[in-house]
Design a protein around this motif. Structure first.
Motif, PDB file in Angstrom:
ATOM      1  N   VAL A 583     -10.698  32.743 -13.010  1.00  0.00           N
ATOM      2  CA  VAL A 583     -10.058  32.184 -11.817  1.00  0.00           C
ATOM      3  C   VAL A 583     -11.040  31.275 -11.079  1.00  0.00           C
ATOM      4  O   VAL A 583     -10.666  30.204 -10.581  1.00  0.00           O
ATOM      5  CB  VAL A 583      -9.566  33.312 -10.892  1.00  0.00           C
ATOM      6  CG1 VAL A 583      -9.049  32.749  -9.575  1.00  0.00           C
ATOM      7  CG2 VAL A 583      -8.474  34.130 -11.579  1.00  0.00           C
ATOM      8  N   HIS A 584     -12.280  31.688 -11.002  1.00  0.00           N
ATOM      9  CA  HIS A 584     -13.329  30.873 -10.368  1.00  0.00           C
ATOM     10  C   HIS A 584     -13.419  29.497 -11.014  1.00  0.00           C
ATOM     11  O   HIS A 584     -13.458  28.464 -10.327  1.00  0.00           O
ATOM     12  CB  HIS A 584     -14.671  31.606 -10.488  1.00  0.00           C
ATOM     13  CG  HIS A 584     -15.881  30.744 -10.285  1.00  0.00           C
ATOM     14  ND1 HIS A 584     -16.447  30.015 -11.314  1.00  0.00           N
ATOM     15  CD2 HIS A 584     -16.628  30.476  -9.179  1.00  0.00           C
ATOM     16  CE1 HIS A 584     -17.491  29.349 -10.849  1.00  0.00           C
ATOM     17  NE2 HIS A 584     -17.628  29.619  -9.563  1.00  0.00           N
ATOM     18  N   ASP A 585     -13.421  29.462 -12.349  1.00  0.00           N
ATOM     19  CA  ASP A 585     -13.537  28.187 -13.059  1.00  0.00           C
ATOM     20  C   ASP A 585     -12.327  27.292 -12.808  1.00  0.00           C
ATOM     21  O   ASP A 585     -12.455  26.067 -12.662  1.00  0.00           O
ATOM     22  CB  ASP A 585     -13.704  28.439 -14.560  1.00  0.00           C
ATOM     23  CG  ASP A 585     -15.004  29.156 -14.873  1.00  0.00           C
ATOM     24  OD1 ASP A 585     -15.954  29.022 -14.078  1.00  0.00           O
ATOM     25  OD2 ASP A 585     -15.067  29.856 -15.890  1.00  0.00           O
ATOM     26  N   ILE A 586     -11.143  27.895 -12.779  1.00  0.00           N
ATOM     27  CA  ILE A 586      -9.928  27.124 -12.516  1.00  0.00           C
ATOM     28  C   ILE A 586      -9.998  26.477 -11.128  1.00  0.00           C
ATOM     29  O   ILE A 586      -9.654  25.299 -10.943  1.00  0.00           O
ATOM     30  CB  ILE A 586      -8.689  28.025 -12.638  1.00  0.00           C
ATOM     31  CG1 ILE A 586      -8.468  28.421 -14.105  1.00  0.00           C
ATOM     32  CG2 ILE A 586      -7.440  27.335 -12.089  1.00  0.00           C
ATOM     33  CD1 ILE A 586      -7.362  29.426 -14.319  1.00  0.00           C
ATOM     34  N   LEU A 587     -10.481  27.234 -10.142  1.00  0.00           N
ATOM     35  CA  LEU A 587     -10.584  26.708  -8.780  1.00  0.00           C
ATOM     36  C   LEU A 587     -11.646  25.617  -8.680  1.00  0.00           C
ATOM     37  O   LEU A 587     -11.484  24.651  -7.922  1.00  0.00           O
ATOM     38  CB  LEU A 587     -10.894  27.849  -7.803  1.00  0.00           C
ATOM     39  CG  LEU A 587      -9.795  28.909  -7.650  1.00  0.00           C
ATOM     40  CD1 LEU A 587     -10.246  30.007  -6.694  1.00  0.00           C
ATOM     41  CD2 LEU A 587      -8.500  28.276  -7.160  1.00  0.00           C
ATOM     42  N   ILE A 588     -12.729  25.750  -9.426  1.00  0.00           N
ATOM     43  CA  ILE A 588     -13.773  24.725  -9.421  1.00  0.00           C
ATOM     44  C   ILE A 588     -13.230  23.403  -9.985  1.00  0.00           C
ATOM     45  O   ILE A 588     -13.457  22.324  -9.422  1.00  0.00           O
ATOM     46  CB  ILE A 588     -15.005  25.184 -10.234  1.00  0.00           C
ATOM     47  CG1 ILE A 588     -15.726  26.340  -9.528  1.00  0.00           C
ATOM     48  CG2 ILE A 588     -15.967  24.017 -10.464  1.00  0.00           C
ATOM     49  CD1 ILE A 588     -16.404  25.961  -8.231  1.00  0.00           C
ATOM     50  N   VAL A 589     -12.510  23.486 -11.102  1.00  0.00           N
ATOM     51  CA  VAL A 589     -11.937  22.275 -11.699  1.00  0.00           C
ATOM     52  C   VAL A 589     -10.855  21.696 -10.792  1.00  0.00           C
ATOM     53  O   VAL A 589     -10.713  20.474 -10.678  1.00  0.00           O
ATOM     54  CB  VAL A 589     -11.375  22.573 -13.102  1.00  0.00           C
ATOM     55  CG1 VAL A 589     -10.656  21.359 -13.667  1.00  0.00           C
ATOM     56  CG2 VAL A 589     -12.494  22.984 -14.039  1.00  0.00           C
ATOM     57  N   LEU A 590     -10.098  22.565 -10.117  1.00  0.00           N
ATOM     58  CA  LEU A 590      -9.110  22.094  -9.143  1.00  0.00           C
ATOM     59  C   LEU A 590      -9.796  21.329  -8.018  1.00  0.00           C
ATOM     60  O   LEU A 590      -9.281  20.296  -7.547  1.00  0.00           O
ATOM     61  CB  LEU A 590      -8.336  23.289  -8.577  1.00  0.00           C
ATOM     62  CG  LEU A 590      -7.083  22.963  -7.759  1.00  0.00           C
ATOM     63  CD1 LEU A 590      -6.028  22.308  -8.630  1.00  0.00           C
ATOM     64  CD2 LEU A 590      -6.535  24.222  -7.108  1.00  0.00           C
ATOM     65  N   ILE A 687     -15.453  18.067 -18.509  1.00  0.00           N
ATOM     66  CA  ILE A 687     -16.914  18.192 -18.417  1.00  0.00           C
ATOM     67  C   ILE A 687     -17.290  19.158 -17.301  1.00  0.00           C
ATOM     68  O   ILE A 687     -18.151  20.031 -17.465  1.00  0.00           O
ATOM     69  CB  ILE A 687     -17.550  16.803 -18.183  1.00  0.00           C
ATOM     70  CG1 ILE A 687     -17.426  15.937 -19.442  1.00  0.00           C
ATOM     71  CG2 ILE A 687     -19.008  16.937 -17.773  1.00  0.00           C
ATOM     72  CD1 ILE A 687     -17.869  14.506 -19.251  1.00  0.00           C
ATOM     73  N   VAL A 688     -16.624  18.990 -16.147  1.00  0.00           N
ATOM     74  CA  VAL A 688     -16.867  19.912 -15.027  1.00  0.00           C
ATOM     75  C   VAL A 688     -16.528  21.341 -15.431  1.00  0.00           C
ATOM     76  O   VAL A 688     -17.245  22.290 -15.102  1.00  0.00           O
ATOM     77  CB  VAL A 688     -16.043  19.485 -13.792  1.00  0.00           C
ATOM     78  CG1 VAL A 688     -16.169  20.523 -12.672  1.00  0.00           C
ATOM     79  CG2 VAL A 688     -16.487  18.116 -13.304  1.00  0.00           C
ATOM     80  N   GLY A 689     -15.435  21.508 -16.172  1.00  0.00           N
ATOM     81  CA  GLY A 689     -15.027  22.829 -16.621  1.00  0.00           C
ATOM     82  C   GLY A 689     -16.025  23.464 -17.563  1.00  0.00           C
ATOM     83  O   GLY A 689     -16.275  24.682 -17.500  1.00  0.00           O
ATOM     84  N   ILE A 690     -16.615  22.678 -18.457  1.00  0.00           N
ATOM     85  CA  ILE A 690     -17.624  23.195 -19.387  1.00  0.00           C
ATOM     86  C   ILE A 690     -18.844  23.694 -18.629  1.00  0.00           C
ATOM     87  O   ILE A 690     -19.363  24.794 -18.878  1.00  0.00           O
ATOM     88  CB  ILE A 690     -18.027  22.106 -20.400  1.00  0.00           C
ATOM     89  CG1 ILE A 690     -16.865  21.806 -21.344  1.00  0.00           C
ATOM     90  CG2 ILE A 690     -19.266  22.535 -21.198  1.00  0.00           C
ATOM     91  CD1 ILE A 690     -17.088  20.584 -22.206  1.00  0.00           C
ATOM     92  N   ILE A 691     -19.301  22.893 -17.664  1.00  0.00           N
ATOM     93  CA  ILE A 691     -20.464  23.294 -16.857  1.00  0.00           C
ATOM     94  C   ILE A 691     -20.139  24.534 -16.036  1.00  0.00           C
ATOM     95  O   ILE A 691     -20.916  25.490 -15.971  1.00  0.00           O
ATOM     96  CB  ILE A 691     -20.895  22.125 -15.940  1.00  0.00           C
ATOM     97  CG1 ILE A 691     -21.353  20.930 -16.787  1.00  0.00           C
ATOM     98  CG2 ILE A 691     -22.005  22.566 -14.998  1.00  0.00           C
ATOM     99  CD1 ILE A 691     -21.612  19.668 -15.987  1.00  0.00           C
ATOM    100  N   SER A 692     -18.958  24.528 -15.411  1.00  0.00           N
ATOM    101  CA  SER A 692     -18.547  25.671 -14.594  1.00  0.00           C
ATOM    102  C   SER A 692     -18.377  26.927 -15.434  1.00  0.00           C
ATOM    103  O   SER A 692     -18.758  28.027 -15.009  1.00  0.00           O
ATOM    104  CB  SER A 692     -17.226  25.347 -13.873  1.00  0.00           C
ATOM    105  OG  SER A 692     -16.736  26.468 -13.186  1.00  0.00           O
ATOM    106  N   GLY A 693     -17.803  26.789 -16.632  1.00  0.00           N
ATOM    107  CA  GLY A 693     -17.603  27.934 -17.499  1.00  0.00           C
ATOM    108  C   GLY A 693     -18.906  28.591 -17.908  1.00  0.00           C
ATOM    109  O   GLY A 693     -19.013  29.827 -17.958  1.00  0.00           O
ATOM    110  N   THR A 694     -19.908  27.771 -18.203  1.00  0.00           N
ATOM    111  CA  THR A 694     -21.224  28.307 -18.560  1.00  0.00           C
ATOM    112  C   THR A 694     -21.875  28.993 -17.365  1.00  0.00           C
ATOM    113  O   THR A 694     -22.406  30.106 -17.473  1.00  0.00           O
ATOM    114  CB  THR A 694     -22.134  27.173 -19.063  1.00  0.00           C
ATOM    115  OG1 THR A 694     -21.485  26.465 -20.122  1.00  0.00           O
ATOM    116  CG2 THR A 694     -23.458  27.714 -19.559  1.00  0.00           C
TER     117      THR A 694
END
Length: 755
Positions: A583-590, A687-694
């Motif tokens: 959920v955190h990653d989804i909100l970051i990409v949002l 790209i943002v999602g990849i960084i956030s996911g890691t």
């Protein structure tokens, strides 16, 4: 493995790669040139057929139109998972089906969506199309030569009682099924039918049964329609989009292979070979199974490539650790594959769960994404667990036995990630709050919280008869800038109509003044006549039902992943931490979409789905190491000891996390550099999602896991007090007392040596 067997194994694998590579190259070449032998491309990449229907009885209600659009979407998906259906004006519906070029053939097979009735012998209708929940063709009998073909009907709950009453009254008589005034079937009632299901028997072939089932399904529409226009439309993205995507994929793969070889030496060579086989397999399978490929589908392939690399990296990291523990090379190879298995299987199964749910509940581009992702996951597991293992043992059998060739892991100082969890939580909360704050500000300014594209909010469709036949590239370079200057918006879709000079321009909804301004601009810049310009308001292609399907698919997938992780790790705290990090990653990409104002359309859904698969896989690999190290630990309730174990686990897996993220990042970044505007808008949030996911896997998920273990559950962690340090005076006295003893022992040892 013996040397002779090793040589044979390598020769066979290389031959398979060469054969599949040759086939895949031919498929990609045909795809680039848009030939029949290539991969079936979606409407955004290759164009297709556009069919417009009009309501027969005036302007229907918005509810009836919405219901009809949703049902037509499901029907159109039998031709392509990437089909789209949207409303034009008050009483028209357009269906766009990619990958086909013959409008007449589609119309003939699709039929005119009309009214469907089940009638008595007296001609009285007792059921209509809305009463049929589903109709499917099926075969009966165990022997192919002795099979019967039937149509299986499923009625709604309300219709089941009526159907039981009528069939009980008309046993032995025919009940005609009438479609647009024409009887398409007259089945005889054998006995009273209860339970809400029935079979229509007597079909001569499966094709006949499927045709009848299709007509029954398509007949269950709330609005009776008639065809008013059909045409072949060109791609929304030109051939440049395809060629640059292929070029980006080739360059990205080459860079990834080089990185693997530099970092892992011999295992890196193995990974590069396995990756080459994997790529050829993916292209071949997508082509053989006739999967329609669109921009969201490309996202699924990119994610699966990252996961294919990840599976190898997990194994290689284990091999390096086994070598560092002074095990032999052969033992380290076998142990590496064995110990890496659980993390690979768990990570891939959770992503497969998401793909399965998205395929079942989603529609349109969501299903296309799910198909390519599922194919990629299965093939990545095969190449990593089977091909890479054979190659590793083969290289060892050929004499590559020096541990330097496998890059023994070096000891690393444990990093205190979990101890800084509150800082990570705060940073993430601040970023997310900024994103929501900016969305609120934009909403108050009347701009919308997010920059929704045509697929979400609809807009205006402008049809123009131009002076010449424009290519997609010419539309992008010449027409789009003129339109953008009027609309002050870059979210513009253009298409040209085959066998004519007409073009279709889709923009946000234009008011009267803007339509007049656009008309003037088109006349001045392209010399078109005013009467050759027509405007129509269109609905969103991503309907509320489709958005609801996608949302429910994500929710169901998250719940099932939660249950699976809970089952595998025997602790709800692992599962809840992983899902909350997701959920955190989804909100970051949002937040990225909000701040950059990138257009939110079908690629937005694909980006979020890609992120779900990527993030959960990364988290599970780290949690798998937590589980292993805690199993071997003595103090499992000491908070400080568990924190140390958690930090050690993250440190042990951090190289793998960075390497996997780097390889996936390279693929997407090259796509961003070389891609056209639409692909850039898709690649940047990814790209943002990849960084956030890691980041979330290392910092957020791990921190949440420790916090939950500290405060939640029966076996909560406790702070076990350490030995109290002695005052300096007591330490000094103790030292003075022990020093004479040490001196006495030393003298005795010297005497023994002299003797």
């Amino acid at each position: 493995m013996k040397k002779s067997k090793s040589i044979v194994a390598i020769i066979i694998i290389v031959a398979i790669i060469a054969a599949l590579g040759y086939y895949a190259f031919g498929v990609l070449s045909a795809t680039k040139d848009k030939e029949d032998a290539g991969i079936k491309l979606g409407l955004d990449l290759a164009g297709g057929v556009s069919i417009t229907y009009e309501a027969v009885d005036g302007a229907p209600s918005s509810e009836d139109m919405a219901d009809t659009i949703y049902k037509l979407q499901r029907r159109a998906e039998s031709y392509s998972t990437e089909a789209s259906v949207y409303q034009q004006g008050d009483d028209r519906i357009t269906i766009e089906i990619p990958g086909v070029s013959d409008a007449n053939e589609v119309l003939e097979e699709l039929g005119t969506p009309g009214s469907l009735e089940f009638q008595t012998p007296d001609g009285e209708a007792f059921l209509d199309g809305d009463d049929i929940a589903d109709a499917q063709a099926a075969s009966t009998g165990s022997d192919v030569n002795d099979s019967g073909y039937v149509v299986e009907l499923t009625l709604t709950d309300e219709a089941a009682e009526t159907f039981a009453e009528i069939t009980g009254e008309y046993v032995g008589q025919q009940l005609p099924i009438v479609y647009d005034g024409e009887t398409i079937s007259s089945p005889t009632v054998q006995s009273q039918i209860t339970g809400g299901t029935a079979q229509i028997t007597g079909m001569d072939s499966y094709e006949e049964a499927e045709e009848l089932a299709s007509m029954i399904r398509i007949g269950s529409l709330s609005v009776e329609l008639e065809e008013v226009q059909s045409e072949v439309v060109s791609a929304q993205l030109g051939s440049d989009a395809i060629s640059t995507s292929l070029k980006a994929a080739a360059i990205g793969l080459a860079i990834v292979m080089i990185l693997l070889i530099i970092f892992y030496a011999v295992p890196g060579v193995v990974a590069a070979i396995a990756l080459a086989l994997y790529t050829a397999l993916v292209v071949s399978v997508i082509n053989v199974f006739d999967v329609t490929l669109t921009l969201p589908g490309i996202a699924g392939i990119i994610l699966s490539i990252g996961m294919a690399v990840d599976a190898n990296v997990i194994i290689f990291a284990r091999i390096r650790e086994e070598l560092a523990a002074d095990h032999s090379v052969l033992v380290s190879i076998k142990s590496g594959f064995k110990k890496g298995l659980s993390a690979i299987v768990d990570g891939n199964i959770t992503t497969l769960i998401a793909a399965a749910v998205l395929g079942a509940r989603g529609s349109g581009s969501v299903r296309g994404f799910a198909a390519t992702l599922a194919i990629g996951i299965v093939l990545s597991m095969f190449t990593a667990l089977v091909i890479s293992r054979i190659l590793m043992l083969s290289f060892y059998g050929l004499g590559v036995k020096n541990e330097r060739a496998y890059r023994k892991a070096k000891a690393r100082k444990t990093i205190n990630f979990i101890g800084k969890r509150r800082i990570y939580f705060l940073v993430s909360i601040v970023i997310i709050v900024i994103g929501f704050g900016y969305m609120g500000y934009q909403s108050n300014q009347g701009n919308g919280a997010l920059n929704y594209s045509l697929e979400f909010v609809g807009g205006t469709s402008t049809t123009v008869e131009m002076d010449k036949d424009y290519t997609v590239e010419e539309l992008e370079s010449e027409v789009v800038p003129v339109v953008s200057e009027v609309t002050n918006d870059s979210a513009i879709q253009t298409q040209n109509v085959s066998d004519s000079n007409a073009i279709v321009i889709k923009t946000r909804t234009l008011d009267l003044e803007e339509r007049e301004e656009l008309s003037t601009a088109l006349q001045e810049n392209f010399g078109v006549a005013e009467e050759d310009i027509q405007y129509t308001n269109i609905s969103s292609t991503i309907s509320s039902e489709m958005r609801s399907d996608a949302l429910w698919a994500v929710i169901i997938a998250a719940i099932l992943m939660l249950i699976y992780i809970w089952f595998r790790f025997k602790d709800i705290r692992y599962a809840s931490s992983a899902v909350l990090a997701l959920v955190h990653d989804i909100l970051i990409v949002l937040t990225c979409y909000a701040l950059t104002r990138i257009s939110v359309g079908s690629t937005f859904i694909a980006c979020m789905l890609t992120l779900i698969g990527y993030s959960i896989n990364d988290t599970i690999v780290i949690f798998d190491r937590f589980r292993e190290n805690l199993t071997n630990a003595r103090e499992k309730k000491d908070a400080d000891a568990v924190m140390e174990i958690g930090n050690k686990s993250i440190t042990q897996t951090i190289t793998r996390s960075i390497m996997t993220s780097l390889t996936t990042f390279v693929m997407v970044f090259v796509l961003y550099l070389l891609g056209v505007a639409t692909i850039k808008d898709f690649a940047l949030p990814l790209i943002v999602g990849i960084i956030s996911g890691t980041y979330s896997s290392i910092a957020i998920a791990s921190g949440l896991w420790f916090s939950f273990k500290l405060h939640i559950g029966k076996e909560k962690l406790v702070r076990i007090p350490k030995a109290v340090k002695q005052p300096k005076e007591e330490q000094k006295t103790e030292k003075e007392e022990t020093e004479p003893k040490k001196e006495l022992v030393s003298q005795k040892r010297k005497k023994k040596k002299r003797r």
